[in-house]
Design an enzyme around this catalytic site. Sequence first.
Site, short mmCIF file in Angstrom:
data_model
loop_
_atom_site.label_atom_id
_atom_site.label_comp_id
_atom_site.label_asym_id
_atom_site.label_seq_id
_atom_site.Cartn_x
_atom_site.Cartn_y
_atom_site.Cartn_z
CE LYS A 23 -1.14 2.88 2.82
NZ LYS A 23 -2.48 2.83 3.78
CB ALA A 72 0.94 10.88 16.20
CG ASP A 73 0.36 8.94 9.90
OD1 ASP A 73 1.03 10.29 10.00
OD2 ASP A 73 -0.25 9.10 8.84
CE LYS A 91 2.61 13.77 10.34
NZ LYS A 91 1.64 12.79 9.34
#
Lengths: 318, 318
Positions: B67, B223-224, B228
């Site tokens: 992905k 926060a990925d 972050k």
Amino acid sequence: MKIYRLAEIKQHLDIPSVMAGMEEGFVALCKKETVTPPVGLLHFDDPKGDCHIKYGYIKSGNYYVVKIASGFYDNPRKGLPTGNGMMILFDKATGTPVCILLDEGYLTDVRTGLAGSIAARYLAPSKVDCIGIVGTGAQAFFQLKYLTLVTSCRKVLVWGRNHEKALALKRHENLGEFQIEVAPNIETIASKCNLIVTTTNTETPLLFHHHIRPGTHITAIGADDVGKQEIHSALFAHADRIVVDSKNQAMLFGDTFYALKSGLIEKDAIRELGEVIEDKKLRRQNDEQITIADLTGVAVSDLQIAVKIYENMTLGKP
Amino acid sequence: MKIYRLAEIKQHLDIPSVMAGMEEGFVALCKKETVTPPVGLLHFDDPKGDCHIKYGYIKSGNYYVVKIASGFYDNPRKGLPTGNGMMILFDKATGTPVCILLDEGYLTDVRTGLAGSIAARYLAPSKVDCIGIVGTGAQAFFQLKYLTLVTSCRKVLVWGRNHEKALALKRHENLGEFQIEVAPNIETIASKCNLIVTTTNTETPLLFHHHIRPGTHITAIGADDVGKQEIHSALFAHADRIVVDSKNQAMLFGDTFYALKSGLIEKDAIRELGEVIEDKKLRRQNDEQITIADLTGVAVSDLQIAVKIYENMTLGKP
């Protein structure tokens, strides 16, 4: 967003421009003008296979690439090629997909073949007596095919575990310009050839330092994943030049990784292919030196071949 | 190999089957029945953007997924959506591409929204007074949309730095079933809402422990990536349950990463969402507990949504 299938990709593959683009890519890589994080690796046990995801960009460029390439070693028994995959090019300013090259792994084969020919251009001895090919898979073909760009030698010895496949390579219709003989063992290749390319999937080294005569250049392209090793570490200690495509990757896997791990060579002894392209002093200096190019395959090559094909497609060039 | 564009994908998106598949995926992940290597991350400086590559498989499954999802934060100024991307499904026995879902990032939004609703299903208080949404981007919409599957509460307070976008969310035609009000600040959300979802891109924490009342559940999905952080680490120390989608990822980035780094919580205090799905004792035990689900987004969710859509497509469902 355009989607291109293999037949169309092959029509628009302009080898000289791809090769020039790849040389620029190797130079950008060694100058740290690229962003190419560690390779994503998936391994499969049953049936045995792997999938490599390479991705990145040149900071000054317009695109980033994600390249997915797989190898499933039972596929030939199912009537399928071992390799498969695709390359996806994105706009670096917006993330918009620009094109998908459904190349079925073909472009990975091409750029790997061209990387071998670039290594030979800068490191092979001035007179190649005989080319030695170790292994009989797809890369045995692609390495030979693109060596025609950088050497006039057409004498070839090939050796692999599978004698049938070695004979098939000898008779390959697209290698007609070569005089190919099948060698009885790897020692014969090492004793007769001064430009050797190893292209196998082996996990135990095949080529040892006592095999090799002075003046030989070896390009090792098979060990592209954790656990694979074609060249015994002691041969690295006997080499006058050790060149890799990416030092970062060579710290993680490949033949150089094992040579470093063994303590027989130091990290400082290793140069990147981009440095060798840029600096004549880092190339072979005479016809007595032993040189090794250990290529694990870099994302910047995937980027450059994808960009060149896309540009040729959209500019309507071959 | 089939290629599906967004309109067709949307037609074949069967939310209940995707949600069930995702729950199975979270359970497989926590039982170590998946192979999901670290996320591939590309960062871009000018213009600012990132690209995440998530990939992997369930050992007992038939497919692996790659992905690719990007976020380029200047895109809206250019009239383009921030997010883009695609999912590619491969045959796990041969490496053959099965389908490309050209979802333009939509399926990442859907599975992120559904992951939030799954977290709320197992961790939200029995009676939700008011839903608080922090942030006004795409996930503010998707989180709300899929919370309808797990709570009957339709009262919403939203807050974000961009007041215009908060108003747009309030008036969103596909959120008509909610009574949405724009909160003047995050403190108002914290004081009135006991189910809060944070969906921002912030690098400095917005939500603090003194904001939160007992009985609140917080799902943090913004926060990925490295750098972050939405939730101040001290709030983790006040939580009765800390749940993540992937412990391995929580060691690398996200709000939980910072809480661990601060020393305010221990690794043992963290549970994976799959464990919470499997074991009732790990869910919320009463309506006084504070619970946090910190979701960084996992490849197994991408796999499961891609597989469900492909199966629906090829079986002609729904």
